[in-house]
Design an enzyme around this catalytic site. Sequence first.
Site, PDB file in Angstrom:
ATOM      1  N   GLU B  46      46.676  47.575  55.064  1.00  0.00           N
ATOM      2  CA  GLU B  46      46.764  46.697  53.890  1.00  0.00           C
ATOM      3  C   GLU B  46      45.939  47.017  52.596  1.00  0.00           C
ATOM      4  O   GLU B  46      44.613  47.046  52.984  1.00  0.00           O
ATOM      5  CB  GLU B  46      46.721  45.175  54.165  1.00  0.00           C
ATOM      6  N   ASP B 111      29.377  40.720  54.147  1.00  0.00           N
ATOM      7  CA  ASP B 111      29.308  40.594  52.917  1.00  0.00           C
ATOM      8  C   ASP B 111      28.032  39.446  52.578  1.00  0.00           C
ATOM      9  O   ASP B 111      27.901  38.552  53.204  1.00  0.00           O
ATOM     10  CB  ASP B 111      30.674  39.776  52.500  1.00  0.00           C
ATOM     11  N   ASP B 113      25.757  37.790  49.475  1.00  0.00           N
ATOM     12  CA  ASP B 113      26.053  37.735  48.306  1.00  0.00           C
ATOM     13  C   ASP B 113      24.876  36.929  47.805  1.00  0.00           C
ATOM     14  O   ASP B 113      24.467  35.812  48.601  1.00  0.00           O
ATOM     15  CB  ASP B 113      27.245  36.753  47.897  1.00  0.00           C
TER      16      ASP B 113
END
Lengths: 509, 422
Positions: B46, B111, B113
């Site tokens: 995807e 991830d 951040d």
Amino acid sequence: MQFTRRTKKVALGSNPELYGHCLQLYGQPPLESVSLVQFETFAVERLKLLKSVENLGVSYVKMSDDYQKKLSTELCSLNFPHRTSVEDKNQTGSTEYEKRRKDHISHFILRLAYCQTEDLRRWFIQQEMDLFRYRFSILSAKYKTEFLHRNNLKYDTISIEEKKTLKDELINSSYGISGATIAEQEFYRVPFQDALDLVRLRKVFLQVGYAYIPHQDIVTIVLNDFRTRLSKALALTARSLPAVQSDERLQPLLNHLSHAYVGQDYSFQKNIGKVSLEQIDPLSTTSFPLCMRQLHKALREQHHLRHGGRMQYGLFLKGVGLTLEQALQFWRAEFVKGKVDSEKFDKAYAYSIRHMFGKEGKRTDYTPYSCMKVILSNPPSQGDYHGCPFRHSDPELLKQKLQSYKISPGGLVQILDLVKGMHYQLACQKYFELTHSVEDAGFSLNHPNQYFTESQKLLGGGKEVKKEVEPPQRGQEIAGSNAQSAPTQSPKVQALDKMGDLESFFLDE
Amino acid sequence: MPTSDYDPACLPDLLPLYYRRLFPFSQYYRWLTYGGVSKSYFQNREFSFTLKDDIYVRYQSFSTQNELEKEIQKMNPYKIDIGAVYSHRPSQHNTVKSGAFQALEKELVFDIDMTDYDDVRSCCSAADICSKCWTLMTIAIRILDRALREDFGFQHLLWVYSGRRGVHCWVCDEAARKLSVTARSAVAEYLSLVKGGEETVRKVVLSDPIHPFISQSLGVVENYFNKYAIVDQELLASKESVDRVLSLLPEDVRKELLVHYQNEKNPVNRWGILTDLVNQKREMSSKKGGYFEKEIMLQYCYPRLDVNVSKGVNHLLKSPFSIHPKTGRVSVPIDVRNVDKFNPFEVPTISLLCEELDKSRADEEEDGIKNNETQSAERRKIRDYKRTSLAKYIKLFDQFLDAMAHTRKGEILKKSDLQKEF
């Protein structure tokens, strides 16, 4: 599955080889015939056992002394095998052999009932694993080894030299191992994927993808094996299910069994439109559980909640009875007071609210989170206000908060003791009793929406609810609000459609 | 250089050029086919595009590199995300029976951040970063890179700058791509030390014995702590920040320290006093634990993972070489061997790249007569990026891909050797 080829004959004679050990991996399905009555009794009793396993796991720390004691009592009273020797006979007269047979057969019956959806499988595997962990861990060393042999479970051990080189790492990564005891222990080396429970808790030494497991923790690898086998077996069983379901004697029974565990799901249809937005502020102080009160306060102050908070609080409000339109209005009104303007809200947040109500994406109508889910999954991190305040707050902050909510010093001590003992739901229930000035809440708390409903009942806020004309279903829903009593009364009412999509529900988060 | 002058309004004008002449499609395709083990591996992957005005298009999938290239050049997405490899082509997900369409594999991703560090950095907040707090990302990369390689045995880690305020890690080993949701969450939890939300003050709690993973991580933090936390972030300089650090300590230590701090204002010395005192108390006490100075160091410096991103197989993550629409910077690979030298403010913006391209084109036209006209467009494109500051990042990406190809070759050899034995 063998159950389909049932005959009326009852096979006699025992099978000592099959039941030679008090614990089994359920590799072989039972081949003998079982009467329908026994079929049902076995299944119901195992279900009772698994429900106790689930309840005990919530009320006590798993594998703590109290947990073990209670579970042992349950096993005894429901006549499940609990001893290592076959000759034992207990007061009720069942022999150990009969108990082992019952353990075997009942496990396979529930496989049939619980293989149908991902959600059911997940529940069944979890309870069976907890049960297995307990039963394996109480075995003596001799029986543990025998169990491994019997089931042909072999794991790689590390050499004495390797043990010497890794001595410090091994000592520092496992509890209860010292320089003195390390020499006597065998260490197993398995891919880390086979020891995830230990990896997750950082209770094992990892090197280049392998976990080094001391013999005392071997239950983890065995459990992992058990889980893998059970999960595969359930998938296979599900495929042969149509054949079983065509049997009109079994089909209703199996359906009934599989519906029994779900409990009240507090889906929103029954309350919809019962609450106006103006009521939320006062309700949040009188009838919301602490977790939701905390979220509401944070939302009002920050004009924002992060994803975890929006899910937990948004679904709760849906359960309380907000309509989609109300929910959109509620969240928008608050968010636009902060950094989000109306346009950004529509773009970035409205979707997820419609999603909650099943109007977007997979169109799953999500159900509010239960206490278990709030306590166990997705713990809050930086910037989050969700979770269970009893579980996820610093005791000192919790104390201050409760004091500011006018909890008496005596009550405070009781609550903090429960928190210390990790009885978060009981602590919350105590909070309920104290804030509602009742001696005994009269229910066992397992859902934030249950807290709300019970509170409304006590405070008479349910008046509006009673005025509504919607007679037949309501009675059952209220009766069903206690999860324990639900299964026998309303097996059909408990929405089947809620189960199928649970996996996507978890994936979507 | 007029480089930092990126104007978000120009993005729609620059993107067509970037996707036509600079985006490394062939390497990108080489990455996501993983040696072509299975044909559907790329086809069932995807992609999702974010277009102008935050229009989000999910479930894009492509049969070939050419198809991907054409579509991206047509849509000119502001942002590209990569999702999972599914059981069917994502573009046809509506045509298969619901429930049958399932996410099967994906790289294990992390991830990190900077916004998650807001309670422990004094220099910036929210989306802002500076060279001071970037140290936190350096520490995060060092700690996680070591653990993923040495503890979990993964080899193919692609570290990427997110383009704004964080970093991503793509663990691309076959074993990592095949991990279950449970395994991913176990790995993520093994790697998480800082726990608790706004209602928790003490977010790191250490108990005896200290796991080798924590000792190793502490070793990394120690290299940076004094310079980063004590000097740059002025951890023990102002009254407020001192109060916040001291709130992580037990009552008696706190009181004693406050007395000491009245005469000692130098932050470095203050930290020295704190560690000495805690160590002293620990040695005197018969109880185990009490690693308060270590807890403080970890609470202020240890990587804060977004666990939910790592857990889900179907979670989307911004693709390498995608542009960050707000900053215009390219999501470029980070060289872990030189992670201390990585400076997010030196990462090229799309405006800089396009400028460089124009400049090189001008040069080219000057000596254009020598140019062979039959040159293929492909070769011209390779030359294009080589003339921009994107070149060194694509080179890093190439090295990463070569290493993976090397491993795959080794495994194929091993397999065929095994077969001969039988």
